[in-house]
Design a protein around this motif. Structure first.
Motif, PDB file in Angstrom:
ATOM      1  N   SER A  50      51.302  13.478  -1.239  1.00 40.20           N
ATOM      2  CA  SER A  50      52.464  14.350  -0.841  1.00 40.20           C
ATOM      3  C   SER A  50      53.555  13.345  -0.618  1.00 40.20           C
ATOM      4  O   SER A  50      53.631  11.968  -0.810  1.00 40.20           O
ATOM      5  N   LEU A  68      58.037  21.008   5.298  1.00 38.57           N
ATOM      6  CA  LEU A  68      57.252  22.126   4.758  1.00 38.57           C
ATOM      7  C   LEU A  68      57.069  22.184   3.454  1.00 38.57           C
ATOM      8  O   LEU A  68      56.156  22.660   2.612  1.00 38.57           O
ATOM      9  N   ALA A  72      53.386  22.029   1.172  1.00 41.46           N
ATOM     10  CA  ALA A  72      53.178  22.949   0.245  1.00 41.46           C
ATOM     11  C   ALA A  72      52.845  22.565  -0.897  1.00 41.46           C
ATOM     12  O   ALA A  72      51.897  23.082  -1.556  1.00 41.46           O
ATOM     13  N   GLU A  73      53.670  21.521  -1.385  1.00 40.77           N
ATOM     14  CA  GLU A  73      53.362  21.103  -2.682  1.00 40.77           C
ATOM     15  C   GLU A  73      52.254  20.121  -2.960  1.00 40.77           C
ATOM     16  O   GLU A  73      51.436  20.268  -3.672  1.00 40.77           O
ATOM     17  N   GLU A  76      49.209  22.765  -2.888  1.00 41.91           N
ATOM     18  CA  GLU A  76      49.277  23.955  -3.637  1.00 41.91           C
ATOM     19  C   GLU A  76      47.911  24.627  -4.473  1.00 41.91           C
ATOM     20  O   GLU A  76      47.574  25.397  -4.647  1.00 41.91           O
ATOM     21  N   THR A  82      47.502  27.437   3.775  1.00 36.40           N
ATOM     22  CA  THR A  82      48.888  27.828   3.527  1.00 36.40           C
ATOM     23  C   THR A  82      49.454  27.041   4.583  1.00 36.40           C
ATOM     24  O   THR A  82      49.013  27.137   5.904  1.00 36.40           O
ATOM     25  N   VAL A  83      50.456  26.389   4.301  1.00 37.02           N
ATOM     26  CA  VAL A  83      51.160  25.912   5.122  1.00 37.02           C
ATOM     27  C   VAL A  83      52.180  26.764   5.792  1.00 37.02           C
ATOM     28  O   VAL A  83      53.005  27.379   5.074  1.00 37.02           O
ATOM     29  N   GLU A  84      52.232  26.909   7.387  1.00 33.88           N
ATOM     30  CA  GLU A  84      52.821  27.892   7.862  1.00 33.88           C
ATOM     31  C   GLU A  84      54.303  27.313   8.253  1.00 33.88           C
ATOM     32  O   GLU A  84      55.489  27.955   8.409  1.00 33.88           O
ATOM     33  N   LEU A 102      48.818  25.013   9.728  1.00 36.36           N
ATOM     34  CA  LEU A 102      48.475  25.662   8.672  1.00 36.36           C
ATOM     35  C   LEU A 102      47.696  26.937   8.938  1.00 36.36           C
ATOM     36  O   LEU A 102      47.022  27.041  10.111  1.00 36.36           O
TER      37      LEU A 102
END
Length: 115
Positions: A50, A68, A72-73, A76, A82-84, A102
């Motif tokens: 990351s 965020l 998410a990147e 992926e 899923t990053v909330e 998450l």
């Protein structure tokens, strides 16, 4: 099935060998590894890791959004994650602390990282 890591070391099993993980624990360990590794630091997998380590360059007002996006990147390729949300703050020792929420394999999970 992955081998369990603790502080960068494999965890020995009670019955000889090494302890393994499966299911949700395995997924969370894989997520943590991807979030903590600097993106591009492992040449055979240039997209692994990351960019959370770059958060200090962002304006404080933009850090939550950047965290965020960076999380998410990094995740992926994890179809079941899923990053909330992301919240960036300062830890007691002055480091940036990233709190992520998450959904991992259908379960809500909270993760905190110092970057």
């Amino acid at each position: 099935m992955d081998l369990k890591l603790s502080l960068g070391q494999y965890v020995p099993s009670e019955h000889a060998g090494l302890e393994t993980l499966s299911g949700q624990e395995e997924l969370i360990q894989r997520v943590l590894m991807k979030l903590q590794a600097p993106r591009g630091a492992f040449p055979p997998l240039p997209d692994y890791g990351s960019r959370l380590y770059l958060l200090h360059r962002e304006k404080p007002s933009h850090r939550n959004t950047a965290a965020l996006l960076f999380a998410a990147e990094a995740l992926e390729e994890e179809d079941s994650v899923t990053v909330e949300s992301a919240e960036v703050s300062l830890s007691e020792n002055g480091q940036l602390l990233v709190a992520l929420r998450l959904t991992a394999a259908g379960e809500a999970t909270a993760i905190e990282l110092e970057v």
